[in-house]
Motif scaffolding. Structure first.
Motif, PDB file in Angstrom:
ATOM      1  N   LEU A   1       0.836  -1.211   0.000  1.00  0.00           N
ATOM      2  CA  LEU A   1       0.000   0.000   0.000  1.00  0.00           C
ATOM      3  C   LEU A   1       0.866   1.255   0.000  1.00  0.00           C
ATOM      4  N   LEU A   2       1.989   1.209   0.713  1.00  0.00           N
ATOM      5  CA  LEU A   2       2.904   2.347   0.748  1.00  0.00           C
ATOM      6  C   LEU A   2       3.488   2.614  -0.637  1.00  0.00           C
TER       7      LEU A   2
ATOM      8  N   GLU B   1       2.189   1.720  -3.520  1.00  0.00           N
ATOM      9  CA  GLU B   1       1.113   2.179  -4.410  1.00  0.00           C
ATOM     10  C   GLU B   1       0.811   3.656  -4.178  1.00  0.00           C
ATOM     11  N   ALA B   2       0.838   4.078  -2.905  1.00  0.00           N
ATOM     12  CA  ALA B   2       0.608   5.496  -2.608  1.00  0.00           C
ATOM     13  C   ALA B   2       1.737   6.353  -3.179  1.00  0.00           C
TER      14      ALA B   2
ATOM     15  N   THR C   1       1.373   6.700  -6.915  1.00  0.00           N
ATOM     16  CA  THR C   1       0.362   7.682  -7.286  1.00  0.00           C
ATOM     17  C   THR C   1       0.911   9.096  -7.198  1.00  0.00           C
TER      18      THR C   1
END
Length: 268
Positions: A11-12, A14-15, A18
């Motif tokens: 998740l880190l 992917e953030a 982005t």
């Protein structure tokens, strides 16, 4: 096991993906092929700006250690023949002053997830189930997902590659030298107490001088580390190292870290 499959880290990444792709898209009309590299630098600056309060805490902790230095020396002389008691008194002193011997580690530890994310951005072919668009970007013709060691091993080193990495490594090393000379505080040595004679373990007080000396050499190790990581991560390291020196110089001046210690002066 791929650590980047671990949910929190995934998740880190992917953030971060982005953010970096978003900044890169904004910069591309002006920066062209340099947009992704500049996006990494902008991300670094944003992260360090968020971590300014951590830097403030670090400087204040340094001021506290500087102010406590005479008291520490006094305790060491007074209890030099009673190391267990000296350890206890030193621990009580730091507790009373609400000081931490490990405050210097905070900025490094706080940045580790970000460095891991930047590293992950340029070693994974897919992120969030989609093709990693960042792998197609470069910096002065060098792919952002390559490294000096990788180029050396493949026999693909060019004059441009040598120049780029030389500039990055020299920049990190020079900043490290200035940081160590200007910012490393003088900390009284704290001997480690031997085991208690009754067999009980005495509370351990870390060797603060050893800790601070080790931390002062970390930027030099960063210069070497930059040769092994993707070029994008090397850019992150060069940017954050330079920011650290500039931030500390400014905060030291604003918070009076270079002033003579005073018993009446307290820090939050």
């Amino acid at each position: 096991m791929n650590i980047y499959e671990f949910l929190p880290i995934r998740l880190l990444v992917e953030a971060a993906y982005t953010v970096v792709t978003g900044i890169s898209d904004i910069l591309e009309p002006l920066a062209g092929s340099f947009s992704a590299a500049l996006a990494v630098i902008v991300l670094t600056i944003l992260v360090r700006a968020v971590l300014i309060p951590v830097g403030v805490s670090q400087v204040r902790a340094g001021i506290t250690r500087k102010r406590l230095a005479p008291k520490i020396s006094e305790l060491q002389k007074k209890y030099k023949d009673k190391p267990e008691l000296m350890q206890q008194k030193l621990m009580e002193l730091y507790k009373e002053e609400n000081a931490s011997p490990f405050a210097g580690c905070l900025p490094v530890l706080a940045q580790m997830p970000v460095l891991m994310a930047v590293y992950g951005l340029f070693i994974n072919s897919t992120i969030g189930g989609h093709a990693n668009e960042l792998l197609g970007h470069n910096f002065f013709g060098l792919p952002l997902n390559t490294s000096f060691v990788k180029l050396l091993g493949a026999g693909d080193l060019t004059g441009t590659a040598i120049t780029v990495y030389l500039v990055l490594v020299v920049l990190i090393a020079v900043v490290a030298a200035f940081s160590r000379h200007l910012l490393t505080p003088a900390t009284p040595e704290t001997p480690i107490a031997p085991p208690a004679k009754n067999g009980a373990d005495a509370p351990a007080m870390p060797d603060l001088s050893g800790v601070m000396k080790t931390l002062s050499f970390m930027p030099f190790l960063t210069a070497i580390f930059a040769l092994f990581v993707p070029l994008a991560a090397a850019l992150y390291l060069a940017t954050t190292t330079t920011w650290t020196l500039c931030e500390r110089l400014v905060l030291n001046r604003l918070l009076g870290a270079n002033d003579a210690p005073s018993e009446e002066k307290t820090t939050a």
